[in-house]
Motif scaffolding. Structure first.
Motif, PDB file in Angstrom:
ATOM      1  N   LYS A 116      10.034 -44.705  42.158  1.00 52.23           N
ATOM      2  CA  LYS A 116      10.726 -44.211  43.486  1.00 52.23           C
ATOM      3  C   LYS A 116      12.076 -43.341  43.136  1.00 52.23           C
ATOM      4  N   ASN A 117      12.745 -43.903  42.269  1.00 51.67           N
ATOM      5  CA  ASN A 117      14.161 -43.290  41.973  1.00 51.67           C
ATOM      6  C   ASN A 117      14.036 -41.796  41.299  1.00 51.67           C
ATOM      7  N   LEU A 118      12.792 -41.805  40.569  1.00 53.01           N
ATOM      8  CA  LEU A 118      12.708 -40.300  39.988  1.00 53.01           C
ATOM      9  C   LEU A 118      12.133 -39.503  40.994  1.00 53.01           C
ATOM     10  N   GLY A 119      11.396 -39.888  42.222  1.00 55.36           N
ATOM     11  CA  GLY A 119      11.004 -38.799  43.164  1.00 55.36           C
ATOM     12  C   GLY A 119       9.320 -38.886  42.998  1.00 55.36           C
ATOM     13  N   ALA A 120       8.670 -39.576  42.541  1.00 51.87           N
ATOM     14  CA  ALA A 120       7.125 -39.862  42.431  1.00 51.87           C
ATOM     15  C   ALA A 120       6.595 -40.081  43.740  1.00 51.87           C
ATOM     16  N   ALA A 121       5.585 -39.454  44.126  1.00 48.73           N
ATOM     17  CA  ALA A 121       4.964 -39.545  45.228  1.00 48.73           C
ATOM     18  C   ALA A 121       4.309 -40.940  45.300  1.00 48.73           C
ATOM     19  N   VAL A 122       4.214 -41.660  46.512  1.00 49.78           N
ATOM     20  CA  VAL A 122       3.417 -42.704  46.591  1.00 49.78           C
ATOM     21  C   VAL A 122       1.962 -42.528  46.589  1.00 49.78           C
ATOM     22  N   ASP A 123       1.179 -43.442  46.085  1.00 50.52           N
ATOM     23  CA  ASP A 123      -0.286 -43.442  46.179  1.00 50.52           C
ATOM     24  C   ASP A 123      -0.647 -42.477  45.410  1.00 50.52           C
ATOM     25  N   VAL A 124       0.122 -41.553  44.303  1.00 46.62           N
ATOM     26  CA  VAL A 124      -0.427 -40.609  43.566  1.00 46.62           C
ATOM     27  C   VAL A 124      -0.042 -40.745  42.174  1.00 46.62           C
ATOM     28  N   SER A 125      -0.974 -40.733  41.395  1.00 41.63           N
ATOM     29  CA  SER A 125      -0.933 -40.718  39.909  1.00 41.63           C
ATOM     30  C   SER A 125       0.119 -39.605  39.252  1.00 41.63           C
ATOM     31  N   THR A 126       1.182 -40.187  38.860  1.00 38.76           N
ATOM     32  CA  THR A 126       2.044 -39.136  38.414  1.00 38.76           C
ATOM     33  C   THR A 126       2.588 -39.662  37.015  1.00 38.76           C
ATOM     34  N   PRO A 127       2.798 -38.474  36.059  1.00 38.25           N
ATOM     35  CA  PRO A 127       3.037 -38.636  34.572  1.00 38.25           C
ATOM     36  C   PRO A 127       4.614 -38.953  34.596  1.00 38.25           C
ATOM     37  N   ILE A 128       5.000 -39.761  34.075  1.00 37.86           N
ATOM     38  CA  ILE A 128       6.277 -40.381  33.865  1.00 37.86           C
ATOM     39  C   ILE A 128       6.673 -40.167  32.264  1.00 37.86           C
ATOM     40  N   TYR A 129       7.596 -39.548  31.813  1.00 33.23           N
ATOM     41  CA  TYR A 129       7.851 -39.475  30.328  1.00 33.23           C
ATOM     42  C   TYR A 129       9.027 -40.228  30.014  1.00 33.23           C
ATOM     43  N   PHE A 130       8.951 -41.052  28.790  1.00 34.62           N
ATOM     44  CA  PHE A 130       9.918 -41.766  28.354  1.00 34.62           C
ATOM     45  C   PHE A 130      10.255 -41.414  27.069  1.00 34.62           C
ATOM     46  N   ARG A 131      11.502 -41.487  26.870  1.00 30.40           N
ATOM     47  CA  ARG A 131      11.767 -41.349  25.158  1.00 30.40           C
ATOM     48  C   ARG A 131      13.089 -41.989  24.867  1.00 30.40           C
ATOM     49  N   LEU A 132      13.440 -42.072  23.751  1.00 25.60           N
ATOM     50  CA  LEU A 132      14.690 -42.960  23.233  1.00 25.60           C
ATOM     51  C   LEU A 132      15.983 -41.721  22.943  1.00 25.60           C
ATOM     52  N   LYS A 133      17.132 -41.974  23.439  1.00 26.35           N
ATOM     53  CA  LYS A 133      18.032 -41.081  23.165  1.00 26.35           C
ATOM     54  C   LYS A 133      19.125 -41.980  22.180  1.00 26.35           C
ATOM     55  N   VAL A 134      19.527 -41.360  21.114  1.00 25.25           N
ATOM     56  CA  VAL A 134      20.135 -42.294  20.023  1.00 25.25           C
ATOM     57  C   VAL A 134      21.412 -41.317  19.636  1.00 25.25           C
ATOM     58  N   SER A 135      22.547 -42.081  19.659  1.00 24.56           N
ATOM     59  CA  SER A 135      23.589 -41.230  19.237  1.00 24.56           C
ATOM     60  C   SER A 135      24.646 -42.227  18.660  1.00 24.56           C
ATOM     61  N   GLU A 136      25.755 -41.799  18.088  1.00 25.53           N
ATOM     62  CA  GLU A 136      26.895 -42.735  17.474  1.00 25.53           C
ATOM     63  C   GLU A 136      28.247 -42.163  18.219  1.00 25.53           C
TER      64      GLU A 136
END
Length: 562
Positions: A116-136
């Motif tokens: 919901k917070n990303l803006g995905a439409a309700v009752d619609v299959s939506t691709p959501i992408y995940f990744r790791l951000k690594v820093s020092e």
């Protein structure tokens, strides 16, 4: 010294960035030993029923970093952030969470909120992408893992309805409304005396009373919360729950009067959450009336003390299709369908749309309670007086109820015609622990010694009788009417025995108590019925040997092939 370390590291990274093929190139992190970000599922369909279930897990191996640009040294103090976005290049809205472990599990509620917070439409299959951000540190260029794609179908989070839960947080049919979804919920609840409840919002937040003494009508969603509780009168309450101010209130409505073209006193039917007025119509057609009364307001200033409850005028108004509620009544127009007996009905079930109408005939509900409850019957086991034990209607015309209960009572017990309503009690008028007469003014019924007892309660004549359960047997399979003993298991009220089915018995089978043919159970579809039609499951079972298991407390039975 630490500042010098970061300055030196930043200088190395700056030199590395300058050597990239073009401005804006990212420096990517790849685990030295093939570590990857992975998802447990590539397609997740969410629903409210999955709110508390784990629906998605992300995992990654321990990262031993090395940087894609050989000119840059690998940092050794890593901060790991999990990112999510609707775009594969993470150019749109990105949510982030700091991670210290090597996995993350999402419940349905948390994942739905993220979508919901990303803006995905309700009752619609939506691709959501995940990744790791690594820093020092904050002065270094981030490195990124591979991207994991998950197709997620979110559901609508309806914050316009608040659902009442029992004191055990089980679902009920009762609800309040917040038309603007602002956390301010109102509605009419038919509550029993001292009724306990929680309120669950559409996003899964559960509200209860602040878990502290002298805090009635104050809200909390913390794990230390208690359940809410209504005052000591059974009836109709206009209930307000304000999650922003963290307070709630209950306006008790002891009666409502009708004035105008109709005049009289309405009667509250709690099970239907309706007020009704039966009258004799001399003419049909349009009628104008007002509905009003004086309530007792309970809130955090009064607690549940009746002497402190505030007299509060109340009334309904507006048109019949759009009712309003407030401190005064205004005209309501209804249509009387015919002359003769009619019923005015004020329906308060839907907190978003109350209604007022007239129907032909006497619409007074006529219903028979399916259960009669016993409280105090097992306080030696549970430690409390509860409404968890009951007897079940088995003869509607004679209002007879039956049930087997594991008795362990310290102080005796009472019957209650309505669950959670302490004012519906029936105590002893006369009698012993074995049998007697009931009265609304009677004291506690003397309890027998601890054990399993079959209760036979006559609500028409207000009598009760108990029989201790000593033996359980079955009879009738394969047309064999001898009694075959059943053995108690470790589960309360449960008995089991092997049954060999050679074919359908012409008359079915019974479960017999204490070798007394007047105390038996029939049943169907896995439910036992006291003095009911015989069990005929053997007509559909394949020949063979089965384990027949019954539970006299829950009133169930089953066959399991050996």
């Amino acid at each position: 010294m630490k500042t010098i370390q970061y300055m030196f590291l930043a200088l190395i990274l700056c030199l590395g960035i300058a050597s990239c093929s073009k401005d804006g190139d990212l420096i990517y992190l790849s685990p030295a030993e093939g570590g990857q970000l992975s998802a447990s599922d590539g397609n997740v369909v969410l629903s409210k029923e999955l709110n508390q279930s784990i629906v998605l897990s992300l995992a990654w191996t321990k990262i031993n970093p090395k940087v894609s640009d050989s000119h840059v040294s690998a940092p050794n103090l890593l901060t790991t952030t999990l990112q999510a976005s609707l775009s594969s290049d993470f150019s749109t809205v990105v949510t982030e969470s700091s991670e210290s472990n090597q996995s993350k599990a999402y419940t349905g509620l948390v994942l739905n909120t993220l979508a919901k917070n990303l803006g995905a439409a309700v009752d619609v299959s939506t691709p959501i992408y995940f990744r790791l951000k690594v820093s020092e540190g904050s002065n270094t260029e981030a490195a990124y893992s591979n991207t994991a794609k998950v197709n997620i179908t979110p559901y609508l989070v309806d914050m316009s309805i608040g659902y009442l839960l029992t004191s055990k947080q089980d679902a009920t049919d009762m609800k309040l409304a917040s038309p603007t979804s602002n956390g301010f919920y109102t509605g009419f609840i038919g509550a029993t005396a001292w009724y306990n409840y929680f309120l669950q919002e559409g996003d899964g937040t559960v509200w209860g009373n602040l878990g502290a003494d002298n805090s009635a009508f104050m809200l909390s969603s913390d794990n230390t919360k208690w359940n809410f509780w209504y005052p000591g009168q059974t009836g109709c309450y206009y209930t307000v729950v304000d999650t922003k101010k963290k307070v709630w209130s209950a306006l008790y409505m002891p009666s409502l009067g009708v004035t105008g073209d109709l005049n009289g006193t309405m009667v509250y039917e709690r099970a239907q959450n309706e007020w009704i007025f039966v009258f004799n119509a001399t003419t049909a057609g349009s009628a104008t009336l007002k509905i009003s009364g004086t309530g007792k307001q309970y809130n955090y200033s009064t607690s549940t003390e009746d002497s402190k409850a505030i007299d509060t005028p109340l009334g309904f108004g507006a048109s019949a299709s759009t009712l309003s509620f407030g401190s005064s009544a205004s005209d309501i127009t209804v249509n009387i369908p015919s002359t003769g007996t009619c019923t005015l009905i004020l329906n308060l079930n839907n907190p978003k749309a109350w209604s007022c109408s007239v129907v032909k005939g006497d619409a007074t509900p006529t219903s028979v309670n399916k259960y009669v409850y016993l409280s105090g019957i097992d306080d030696g086991i549970s430690g409390n007086w509860t409404f968890d034990n009951y007897v079940t209607l088995y003869n509607e015309s004679d209002l007879k109820y039956e049930g087997v209960i594991n008795v362990n009572s310290k102080w005796g017990y009472k019957f209650y015609t309505t669950k959670d309503d302490w004012n519906s009690a029936l105590g002893t008028a006369s009698g012993t622990s074995d049998s007697g007469a009931l009265s609304t003014t009677g004291g506690n019924i003397p309890a027998p010694t601890a054990g399993y007892y079959l209760f036979d309660v006559d609500m028409k004549n207000l009598t009760y009788a108990l029989t201790g359960v000593s033996t359980v047997a079955y009879s009738g399979f394969n047309n064999d009417w001898s009694l075959t003993a059943m053995t108690p298991t470790s589960t309360a009220g449960e008995y089991a025995a092997p049954v060999t089915v050679n074919g359908a018995s012409p008359y079915g089978a019974k479960i017999v108590i204490n070798s007394n043919w007047d105390m038996f159970y029939g049943g169907s579809n896995g439910t036992l019925k006291y003095k009911g039609a015989n069990i005929i499951d053997d007509a559909t079972l394949a020949t063979g040997t089965y384990t027949l298991t019954i539970n006299l407390i829950t009133g169930t039975y089953s066959f399991a092939k050996q």
